[in-house]
Design an enzyme around this catalytic site. Structure first.
Site, short mmCIF file in Angstrom:
data_model
loop_
_atom_site.label_atom_id
_atom_site.label_comp_id
_atom_site.label_asym_id
_atom_site.label_seq_id
_atom_site.Cartn_x
_atom_site.Cartn_y
_atom_site.Cartn_z
N SER A 84 -2.41 5.40 -7.84
CA SER A 84 -1.71 5.28 -6.48
C SER A 84 -2.63 5.23 -5.51
CB SER A 84 -0.81 6.51 -6.38
OG SER A 84 0.04 6.35 -5.24
N HIS A 134 7.27 5.15 -10.09
CA HIS A 134 6.01 5.21 -9.54
C HIS A 134 4.89 6.46 -10.48
CE1 HIS A 134 2.79 5.02 -6.38
NE2 HIS A 134 2.75 6.38 -6.38
N ASP A 143 9.28 0.54 -8.86
CA ASP A 143 8.60 1.50 -8.11
C ASP A 143 9.25 1.83 -6.73
OD1 ASP A 143 6.51 3.14 -6.67
OD2 ASP A 143 4.90 2.31 -7.81
#
Length: 326
Positions: A141, A297, A269
């Site tokens: 991320s 995600h 996502d």
């Protein structure tokens, strides 16, 4: 080699939201299953400290460095899975904590951000100095975007530090990702979740350094855009949130990467709109894109119930290992 391009979620995890939330809260490995890592405190160039958790190994073993995501740590489930995988492979492992994420407020008048490539570069260079074998790096991320920004800025010099890098669920276009997370149900679920810790941490920073930013604006923030404009941007030398999100985004510079790079993004996502993902032409010759239809995600959970989050770390480590073998 394990490959996530054909990943399909278990039937009991339909949709991007469930594929994001369930693995974070309920999947294995649980925090209680974490292997023991040794924490070391490094003195940063600005006099602050950074806590780095290590898994030792043979002197000639590859050294994997994992950069966590927003408000993450070495206790995040994906980090535990990376550590378990490194142990099984006989690799060395380090998980640096971005400023303020190791459980103790850092000292300097700064925090961390999605384009923190200078911090990433310093950490990788320090590990390279210690390593007797190739250094590999993976970022998740926010950590993935920051890692890619380092590879982009380093250019051909990146090869002196790391053999290959991988980014998972990175918000490569922060303007698009910021708009997505602050909209509709995402704002109710994810933005509220992140701000629950980010605002108190920011206020603690203000107590350390009174007047560092507009305290009242941070307290009023109800979106990541408002928070980044009031806190993240001014603390790190950006003119505002738009300047920060634009300059910190990895997508426009992917073609500058000169070492093998894997970029993994699920197309469902909730944080990263599929329309914002790079095409092969935009990515450049050194970048491999995996964009499965499912995964959420940082999810990519697999059977059996209640799910495991090992598929992504295994696939990423397999890919990084294939670069060494190649």
């Amino acid at each position: 080699m394990t490959d996530l391009r054909s990943y399909r979620a278990p039937w009991w995890l339909p949709g991007g939201h469930l594929q994001t939330i369930w693995p974070t809260l309920f999947a294995q490995p649980r925090p209680s299953q974490a292997i023991t890592l040794v924490r070391e405190r490094w003195r940063a160039p600005d006099g602050d400290f950074v806590d780095v958790d290590h898994l030792s190994g043979a002197k000639d073993a590859p050294w994997l460095v994992v950069f966590h995501g927003l408000e993450g740590s070495s206790s995040s489930r994906y980090a535990i899975a990376f550590a378990q995988g490194a142990l099984a492979r006989g690799w060395r492992l380090s998980i640096p904590h971005f400023r303020g994420c190791s459980g103790e407020l850092n000292l300097a008048p700064r925090s961390y951000h999605s384009g923190d490539f200078q911090e990433v570069g310093w950490l990788l260079a320090r590990i390279r100095d210690r390593a007797s074998a190739p250094v590999l790096a993976a970022g998740v991320s926010l950590g993935g975007n920051a890692l890619l920004r380092w590879a982009e800025e380093a250019g051909s010099g990146a090869a002196e530090i790391a053999r290959a890098v991988a980014a998972v669920s990175a918000p490569l276009d922060l303007v698009a990702a910021g708009a997505a997370i602050d909209s509709g149900i995402n704002r109710l679920i994810y933005t509220r979740h992140f701000l629950r810790t980010m605002i108190p941490n920011a206020l603690a920073k203000w107590q350390q350094h009174p007047g560092l930013f507009d305290r009242e604006r941070v307290q009023r923030a109800t979106t990541l855009r408002e928070f980044d404009d009031a806190f993240t941007a001014p603390l790190h030398g950006f003119a505002g949130v738009d300047d920060y999100w634009t300059r910190a985004s990895a997508k426009p510079h992917l073609h500058k990467i000169k070492i093998p790079a894997l970029v993994v993004n699920a197309r469902n996502d909730p944080f990263v709109p599929a329309a914002s993902l790079p095409t092969p032409d935009e990515a450049g010759a050194m970048v491999t894109l995996w964009q499965p239809e499912q995964g959420g995600h940082v999810g990519f959970a697999t059977n059996p119930w209640p799910g495991r989050v090992t598929a992504m770390p295994e696939a990423v480590s397999d890919w990084l290992g294939s670069i060494l073998d190649g």
